[in-house]
Design an enzyme around this catalytic site. Structure first.
Site, PDB file in Angstrom:
ATOM      1  CE  LYS A   1      -3.713  -2.506   2.258  1.00  0.00           C
ATOM      2  NZ  LYS A   1      -4.390  -2.902   3.507  1.00  0.00           N
TER       3      LYS A   1
ATOM      4  CD  GLN B   1      -3.253  -4.450   6.674  1.00  0.00           C
ATOM      5  OE1 GLN B   1      -3.180  -3.438   5.982  1.00  0.00           O
ATOM      6  NE2 GLN B   1      -3.834  -5.558   6.257  1.00  0.00           N
TER       7      GLN B   1
ATOM      8  CG  ASP C   1      -9.175  -0.538   4.947  1.00  0.00           C
ATOM      9  OD1 ASP C   1      -8.923  -0.800   3.753  1.00  0.00           O
ATOM     10  OD2 ASP C   1      -8.435  -0.859   5.889  1.00  0.00           O
TER      11      ASP C   1
END
Ligand code: NAP
Length: 297
Positions: A53, A97, A120
């Site tokens: 990412k 994450q 997200d």
């Protein structure tokens, strides 16, 4: 033999468009989109995902900030950092994450993220907007799959679709997106899971199968209807002494045999994984355009 839904090539096309938009933002006096990511502990898979990412941000002209915590970080410390980043005007997107260590409640953490920075798409507000068909951030993996289907012009309207796996981040939102009144979309969707009886009876009827259960090569050719579109979300690392790395990445679909029967299929790697990152970047771009007043919410 199935045609390949090439996630790597498709993601490259999306990323080139995003990079061009960044140049336009800068030309209009704006600033680079900025993604902040929080990583807790040293989980190998999470390290790999975060590294890619951050690398992608650099490639397309985004700013990125990676904040690392040891496994022992308390939930309170993590929440404090999230609150701080929520207030930073120059940060457009924030992700934590997953998975997190067992002593930290994932829902509490997800809820703490400012919905306007929730790139997200895991915040209940984002998921609610998705259910209602309102604009908002879609979870990156299902969004990436929809982008891939659209890119290849696959007309899903009227298809019988089966999604295997009902996680909050992949299977459940995937089933919602495929059933919405959109194109791609407009499928009649069955959402299967570990308690589904006679799963093969469902998959054999399906024009579109999304396998997202995390069981290597679970979906075999005899479970698939001839001509089906097959999307493989699974990523499992298994040991492989013939590879210099000592391991290989395997999906949830027995690729070689299913490819003989399907019309379209995603490879692993180079399929859904690449699209997940492209979708995250698209969400971050949109967050930044709104934050900079360059696009209406
Ligand atoms: P998860 O949270 O572990 O959920 C797995 C789901 O599969 C559960 O709903 C489970 O059912 C179901 N399941 C397990 N065994 C089954 C079986 N034998 N038959 C039918 N259903 C079964 O997994 P996830 O986070 O959604 O991830 C799934 C896979 O996708 C993993 O390999 C993960 O690494 C990968 N992944 C890839 C990407 C990407 O970008 N490509 C992104 C995210 C995840 P129950 O609910 O009944 O337990």
């Amino acid at each position: 033999m199935a045609a390949i839904l090439d996630g790597k090539a498709c993601a490259a096309a999306y990323k080139a468009n995003i990079a061009a938009e960044v140049q336009q933002i800068l030309a209009r006096g704006g600033r680079k989109p900025h993604l902040a990511a929080i990583l807790v502990g040293n989980n190998g898979a999470s390290e790999t995902y975060i590294a890619s990412k951050v690398k992608t941000c650099g490639e397309i002209g985004f700013e990125s900030t990676l904040i690392r915590f040891p496994e022992s970080v308390t939930e309170a410390e993590l929440l404090e950092t999230i609150q701080k980043i929520n207030k930073q005007a120059e940060v457009d997107g924030l992700l934590v994450q997953l998975p997190l260590p067992a002593h930290i409640n994932e829902h509490t953490v997800t809820l703490a993220i400012d919905p306007e920075k929730d790139v997200d798409g895991f915040h209940p507000g984002s998921l609610g907007r998705m259910m209602l068909g309102l604009p908002g951030f879609l979870p990156a993996t299902p969004k990436g799959i929809m982008m891939l289907l659209e890119h290849y012009g696959i007309k899903t309207s009227g298809m019988e679709a089966v999604v295997i796996g009902r996680s909050h981040i992949v299977g459940s939102p995937m089933s919602v997106l495929l059933s919405r009144n959109t194109e791609p979309g407009n499928c009649t969707v069955s959402l299967c899971h570990s308690k589904t009886r006679n799963l093969e009876a469902h998959t054999r009827q399906a024009d579109l199968v999304v396998a997202a259960l995390g069981k290597p090569e679970f979906l075999k050719a005899d479970m698939v209807k001839p001509g089906a579109v097959v999307i493989d979300v699974g990523i499992t690392k298994i040991s492989d002494t013939s590879s210099p790395k000592g391991y290989k990445i395997v999906g949830d679909v027995a690729f070689e045999e299913v490819a003989q029967k399907a019309s379209w299929i995603t490879p692993v790697p180079g399929g859904v994984g690449a699209m997940t990152i492209a979708a995250l970047m698209q969400n971050t771009l949109e967050a930044s355009l709104r934050r900079q007043g360059l696009k209406q919410a």
